[in-house]
Structures are given as C-alpha cells and as structure tokens.
Design a protein around this motif. Structure first.
Motif, PDB file in Angstrom:
ATOM      1  N   THR A 115      37.885  41.195  38.716  1.00 27.08           N
ATOM      2  CA  THR A 115      37.239  42.380  39.313  1.00 27.08           C
ATOM      3  C   THR A 115      37.039  42.147  40.809  1.00 27.08           C
ATOM      4  O   THR A 115      37.461  42.950  41.646  1.00 27.08           O
ATOM      5  N   MET A 116      36.428  41.024  41.131  1.00 25.39           N
ATOM      6  CA  MET A 116      36.212  40.706  42.547  1.00 25.39           C
ATOM      7  C   MET A 116      37.538  40.334  43.219  1.00 25.39           C
ATOM      8  O   MET A 116      37.755  40.634  44.390  1.00 25.39           O
ATOM      9  N   ALA A 117      38.435  39.696  42.463  1.00 26.26           N
ATOM     10  CA  ALA A 117      39.725  39.292  43.047  1.00 26.26           C
ATOM     11  C   ALA A 117      40.509  40.507  43.542  1.00 26.26           C
ATOM     12  O   ALA A 117      41.014  40.512  44.670  1.00 26.26           O
ATOM     13  N   HIS A 118      40.591  41.537  42.707  1.00 27.21           N
ATOM     14  CA  HIS A 118      41.347  42.719  43.129  1.00 27.21           C
ATOM     15  C   HIS A 118      40.699  43.368  44.357  1.00 27.21           C
ATOM     16  O   HIS A 118      41.389  43.867  45.244  1.00 27.21           O
ATOM     17  N   ALA A 119      39.365  43.329  44.393  1.00 27.19           N
ATOM     18  CA  ALA A 119      38.664  43.900  45.550  1.00 27.19           C
ATOM     19  C   ALA A 119      38.970  43.074  46.814  1.00 27.19           C
ATOM     20  O   ALA A 119      39.209  43.639  47.891  1.00 27.19           O
ATOM     21  N   ILE A 120      38.981  41.756  46.669  1.00 26.28           N
ATOM     22  CA  ILE A 120      39.278  40.889  47.824  1.00 26.28           C
ATOM     23  C   ILE A 120      40.714  41.118  48.303  1.00 26.28           C
ATOM     24  O   ILE A 120      40.979  41.253  49.505  1.00 26.28           O
ATOM     25  N   GLU A 121      41.634  41.180  47.356  1.00 28.93           N
ATOM     26  CA  GLU A 121      43.043  41.424  47.740  1.00 28.93           C
ATOM     27  C   GLU A 121      43.173  42.730  48.503  1.00 28.93           C
ATOM     28  O   GLU A 121      43.836  42.814  49.529  1.00 28.93           O
ATOM     29  N   LYS A 122      42.530  43.761  47.949  1.00 30.51           N
ATOM     30  CA  LYS A 122      42.627  45.092  48.577  1.00 30.51           C
ATOM     31  C   LYS A 122      41.977  45.071  49.964  1.00 30.51           C
ATOM     32  O   LYS A 122      42.553  45.578  50.928  1.00 30.51           O
ATOM     33  N   ASP A 139      53.268  25.608  48.604  1.00 27.81           N
ATOM     34  CA  ASP A 139      51.897  25.293  48.160  1.00 27.81           C
ATOM     35  C   ASP A 139      51.126  26.549  47.755  1.00 27.81           C
ATOM     36  O   ASP A 139      50.351  26.525  46.795  1.00 27.81           O
ATOM     37  N   ASP A 140      51.340  27.651  48.482  1.00 27.59           N
ATOM     38  CA  ASP A 140      50.609  28.883  48.159  1.00 27.59           C
ATOM     39  C   ASP A 140      50.969  29.385  46.764  1.00 27.59           C
ATOM     40  O   ASP A 140      50.106  29.822  46.002  1.00 27.59           O
ATOM     41  N   LEU A 141      52.262  29.331  46.455  1.00 28.08           N
ATOM     42  CA  LEU A 141      52.696  29.814  45.128  1.00 28.08           C
ATOM     43  C   LEU A 141      52.191  28.891  44.014  1.00 28.08           C
ATOM     44  O   LEU A 141      51.866  29.347  42.915  1.00 28.08           O
ATOM     45  N   ILE A 142      52.099  27.596  44.315  1.00 26.59           N
ATOM     46  CA  ILE A 142      51.557  26.672  43.304  1.00 26.59           C
ATOM     47  C   ILE A 142      50.067  26.968  43.092  1.00 26.59           C
ATOM     48  O   ILE A 142      49.573  27.013  41.959  1.00 26.59           O
ATOM     49  N   LEU A 143      49.363  27.235  44.200  1.00 27.76           N
ATOM     50  CA  LEU A 143      47.938  27.577  44.076  1.00 27.76           C
ATOM     51  C   LEU A 143      47.733  28.866  43.281  1.00 27.76           C
ATOM     52  O   LEU A 143      46.805  28.970  42.471  1.00 27.76           O
ATOM     53  N   ASP A 144      48.604  29.842  43.500  1.00 25.30           N
ATOM     54  CA  ASP A 144      48.508  31.107  42.749  1.00 25.30           C
ATOM     55  C   ASP A 144      48.528  30.851  41.245  1.00 25.30           C
ATOM     56  O   ASP A 144      47.721  31.386  40.491  1.00 25.30           O
ATOM     57  N   GLY A 145      49.486  30.033  40.831  1.00 23.47           N
ATOM     58  CA  GLY A 145      49.598  29.730  39.397  1.00 23.47           C
ATOM     59  C   GLY A 145      48.440  28.881  38.919  1.00 23.47           C
ATOM     60  O   GLY A 145      47.914  29.072  37.812  1.00 23.47           O
ATOM     61  N   THR A 146      48.018  27.942  39.765  1.00 29.18           N
ATOM     62  CA  THR A 146      46.924  27.041  39.385  1.00 29.18           C
ATOM     63  C   THR A 146      45.646  27.833  39.086  1.00 29.18           C
ATOM     64  O   THR A 146      44.903  27.516  38.152  1.00 29.18           O
ATOM     65  N   ALA A 147      45.416  28.879  39.869  1.00 27.50           N
ATOM     66  CA  ALA A 147      44.208  29.699  39.632  1.00 27.50           C
ATOM     67  C   ALA A 147      44.257  30.322  38.240  1.00 27.50           C
ATOM     68  O   ALA A 147      43.257  30.337  37.512  1.00 27.50           O
ATOM     69  N   GLU A 148      45.426  30.835  37.836  1.00 27.70           N
ATOM     70  CA  GLU A 148      45.514  31.468  36.508  1.00 27.70           C
ATOM     71  C   GLU A 148      45.426  30.420  35.395  1.00 27.70           C
ATOM     72  O   GLU A 148      44.914  30.695  34.305  1.00 27.70           O
ATOM     73  N   GLY A 177      46.133  34.482  43.554  1.00 29.45           N
ATOM     74  CA  GLY A 177      45.515  33.263  43.029  1.00 29.45           C
ATOM     75  C   GLY A 177      44.276  32.853  43.816  1.00 29.45           C
ATOM     76  O   GLY A 177      43.250  32.487  43.240  1.00 29.45           O
ATOM     77  N   ARG A 178      44.382  32.919  45.133  1.00 25.62           N
ATOM     78  CA  ARG A 178      43.221  32.563  45.963  1.00 25.62           C
ATOM     79  C   ARG A 178      42.075  33.528  45.686  1.00 25.62           C
ATOM     80  O   ARG A 178      40.907  33.140  45.638  1.00 25.62           O
ATOM     81  N   ALA A 179      42.419  34.802  45.530  1.00 24.52           N
ATOM     82  CA  ALA A 179      41.378  35.800  45.256  1.00 24.52           C
ATOM     83  C   ALA A 179      40.770  35.582  43.865  1.00 24.52           C
ATOM     84  O   ALA A 179      39.553  35.715  43.689  1.00 24.52           O
ATOM     85  N   VAL A 180      41.594  35.222  42.887  1.00 23.80           N
ATOM     86  CA  VAL A 180      41.081  34.988  41.528  1.00 23.80           C
ATOM     87  C   VAL A 180      40.129  33.790  41.524  1.00 23.80           C
ATOM     88  O   VAL A 180      39.066  33.818  40.886  1.00 23.80           O
ATOM     89  N   ALA A 181      40.491  32.737  42.260  1.00 20.50           N
ATOM     90  CA  ALA A 181      39.623  31.551  42.331  1.00 20.50           C
ATOM     91  C   ALA A 181      38.252  31.956  42.866  1.00 20.50           C
ATOM     92  O   ALA A 181      37.201  31.598  42.316  1.00 20.50           O
ATOM     93  N   CYS A 182      38.269  32.729  43.924  1.00 18.04           N
ATOM     94  CA  CYS A 182      37.036  33.184  44.540  1.00 18.04           C
ATOM     95  C   CYS A 182      36.254  34.096  43.587  1.00 18.04           C
ATOM     96  O   CYS A 182      35.030  33.971  43.424  1.00 18.04           O
ATOM     97  N   GLY A 183      36.969  34.995  42.944  1.00 20.97           N
ATOM     98  CA  GLY A 183      36.336  35.926  41.995  1.00 20.97           C
ATOM     99  C   GLY A 183      35.694  35.185  40.828  1.00 20.97           C
ATOM    100  O   GLY A 183      34.597  35.551  40.366  1.00 20.97           O
ATOM    101  N   MET A 184      36.349  34.136  40.328  1.00 22.17           N
ATOM    102  CA  MET A 184      35.779  33.368  39.206  1.00 22.17           C
ATOM    103  C   MET A 184      34.498  32.669  39.646  1.00 22.17           C
ATOM    104  O   MET A 184      33.507  32.632  38.910  1.00 22.17           O
TER     105      MET A 184
END
Ligand code: GLY
Length: 364
Positions: free
Chosen positions: A247-254, A180-189, A263-270
């Motif tokens: 921008t925010m996604a990379h900061a959250i990941e780091k 599910d996590d990998l599917i969510l990663d792709g879904t965010a993009e 993907g979870r970070a990108v969703a949040c960043g968007m």
C-alpha cells in the motif's frame, strides 16, 4: 538435445501449470512450449534491454520447433507500462495473424510479464501465454499467479485482469545479467514472502546471500505464492497477504514518478507498516526491529522520503480500497501475516504512530 535439469512447482490455478526453475531454460522455451500449447504462431513480447540479451535465443528456440514467430519490443522501463503499449502489441498480433489457438511469450521482468499477460488476456478475448521471467522479482513474484495489468494516471496496476499462464520458465542463468538494483528488487519480494509465511526462509536469508541459494529460494517463494494463489486466485481473502508493504510502496513509487523502484518501495512500505502495527500492539514486540535489521543489511534505505499526508492520500486511490475502507496487511510476527481493514481517513494517524515508534528506535 539433452534436457536441462530443473526444479518444478505445480500451480493449480487456471488450467494448472508448471513453474520450472533451472539454468539454461530460455533456450528450451520452444520445446517446452510445444508440450503445453496448441499454437501455430507465437508472439514474443519483450523490452529493449532484455531483447538485446535473450530475444533472439527465445525466438529461435520457438522457430526451431516449428512455430511461426514474431517479436514485439518496447522501450524498457516502468514508463512503458501503459495501455498504449498493450494496444500497440494487440495491433501487432493482429497484423501477424495470430488466431485464438496462438500464444504470447512474455520475456523479461515484471513490466513485460504484466503487460504480455494483459495483452494475451484481451486479444481475441483471451489466448494462451507463457512467462519467461528474467529478473529475480518476476521469478519469485509477478510471473506466478496470473495478475496482469498496466499503470494508469491515478496509480500502479489499476487496470488489469487475472489471466493465468500456461507455463513459467525461470532460467537461473539470467541472474548473472542483473544489476544491484534489480537484485534488490527481487530481494524485497523474497523478504516479503518469508515475512508473511516462512520464518525458516527468513532465517536462511539472514544467514546468507540470495545468489548463493538462488534455486532453493526461488522455488520456496514460488511454492508459497502458489499455495496462496491456489487458495484464493482472485484475491477475495488470503491472497491479500501478498500485498504486505505494497500500500505504502505503490504510493512511494507514484510520488517519485516511478523513479524509486518497486523493491526499494516495498522494503520501505514493509518497514512503515510493521512500525505502525507494532506501535498499535498488533505485532509481537521486536518484529519491526528484526525486519528492519535484515532490510538494512541487504542495502535498503527505509526512509520514505515523502510526507505521510501525501502518501496516505495516494494510498486512498490504490486497489486495496473498498468503499471508504482500506485493506491492510501486517505481520503478527516473522512468518505470519494477517489482514485487517480501517476507514481510509484513519490511515494517516495509524501510520504517524508508526513513524513516531520508528523515530524512538523501533528499528535499531
Ligand atoms: N504480487 C501480489 C500478487 O500476485 O497477488
């Protein structure tokens, strides 16, 4: 052997290459590689998890058509995405006598693709490579467009090159192996791609599950990304829109030590960026609500979990900075993105206004 049916998207960047999408393509890697490579030897580069599923299939397909092969396997996970892994692989290729006419096959998700491409771009000052993405995220985003790289201590993907592949093969059968996590990663993009460029795709995702329309969705995302990359391969303008939410996604990941997935970070960043742009009157009213509703329905948690001060300070060392300014991407409405820049020092205030807007019910 009969040939697998596939959809095809042509990318013009680099020397020009096909992205093929279809079930069963991994076992045809060798035969399809033969058509585009001049190589005698190929080095398969993959991680430990993907290797146990598909490593032998891909290597055998290459042996079967007469390539000499070798296979390099690294420990799965974002922690491996570092210069040492790439240099170990470069040494490995040298040890196996790969020459300038030979090639790399990057098999796996974004980590394998980004590092395999990076190694191919620096080994002997650049050899050919093929992408065999096995995750949804890699299929719709990272395997196309030629961005390669590794993380360094100050941030994600801060060392890398632009190096286009000779071919990309997405075997849709690999979708079955994703958790599910990998599917969510792709879904965010996928949602990112729709949000910046295609309101119709956005609606399609609102109405159904990605799994049910996998080939169609991946093809559309690759077409959109291909058109953007062909217009601006080295990201001096238009390509920046592909960084929406990043921008925010990379900061959250780091900040999370890479425990929160991309993907979870990108969703949040968007969500954060759209709250801020709507609060500033730059996005059409209701855009944040529409985007956040879809992200919520797909299972994303939109709470950034780290203080804005910390995230904005991490964002200041991201690739999107330019002198003392930072490029930011926002959506004016679903399907249409724009880029603007601001002084890095103003970022926190801008994002704080977005957080307040969100708190006051922007996403409900
Ligand atoms: N993933 C964003 C880009 O390839 O430009």
């Amino acid at each position: 052997m009969g040939q697998t049916q596939s959809e095809n998207v042509r990318i013009a960047a680099g020397g020009g290459y096909d992205v093929r999408i279809g079930s069963g393509l991994l076992k045809e890697t060798g035969a399809l590689a033969r058509r585009v490579l001049k190589a005698d030897r190929v080095a398969v580069f993959t991680d430990s998890a993907v290797d146990s599923l598909y490593g032998e299939t891909v290597e055998k397909s290459c042996r079967d058509v007469g390539f000499e092969t070798c296979r390099f396997v690294f420990q799965e996970g974002e922690a491996s995405k570092k210069a040492e892994t790439v240099m170990d692989f470069v040494e490995f290729m040298s040890h196996h006598h790969l020459t300038r006419k030979d090639a790399v096959i990057a098999l796996g998700g974004g980590v394998a693709g980004d590092m395999g491409g990076f190694a191919a771009s620096v080994y002997l000052r650049g050899i050919d490579f093929i992408q065999d993405p096995t995750t949804l995220l890699a299929a719709v985003d990272s395997s196309v467009g030629g961005k390669t790289g590794v993380n360094i201590s100050s941030g994600k993907n801060l060392a890398g090159t632009f190096w286009q592949p000779s071919l990309v093969l997405y075997d849709t059968g690999t979708f079955e192996s994703l958790n599910d996590d990998l599917i969510l990663d792709g879904t965010a993009e996928i949602i990112k791609t729709a949000a910046i460029r295609d309101a119709e795709l956005f609606q399609l995702i609102q109405n159904g599950s990605v799994a049910d329309i996998l080939t169609q969705t991946v093809k559309r995302c690759v077409q959109i990304k291909g058109a953007v990359v062909d217009a601006d391969e080295k990201e001096s303008g238009l390509r920046r829109i592909l960084n929406f939410g990043h921008t925010m996604a990379h900061a959250i990941e780091k900040a999370s030590g890479y425990r929160i997935s991309h993907g979870r970070a990108v969703a949040c960043g968007m969500a954060m960026m759209t709250a801020a742009s709507e609060a500033a009157g730059m996005s059409q009213k209701g855009t944040c609500r529409t985007l956040c509703r879809l992200l919520g329905e797909k299972g994303f948690d939109l709470n950034p979990r780290f203080p804005l001060t910390q995230l904005c300070s991490l964002a200041a060392s991201d690739k999107k900075t330019f002198g003392d300014r930072i490029h930011l991407v926002y959506i004016e409405k679903i399907g249409s993105a724009a880029v603007f820049d601001m002084e890095i020092g103003q970022l926190e205030e801008f994002m704080k206004d977005g957080a307040a807007f969100m708190k006051n019910g922007a996403a409900e």
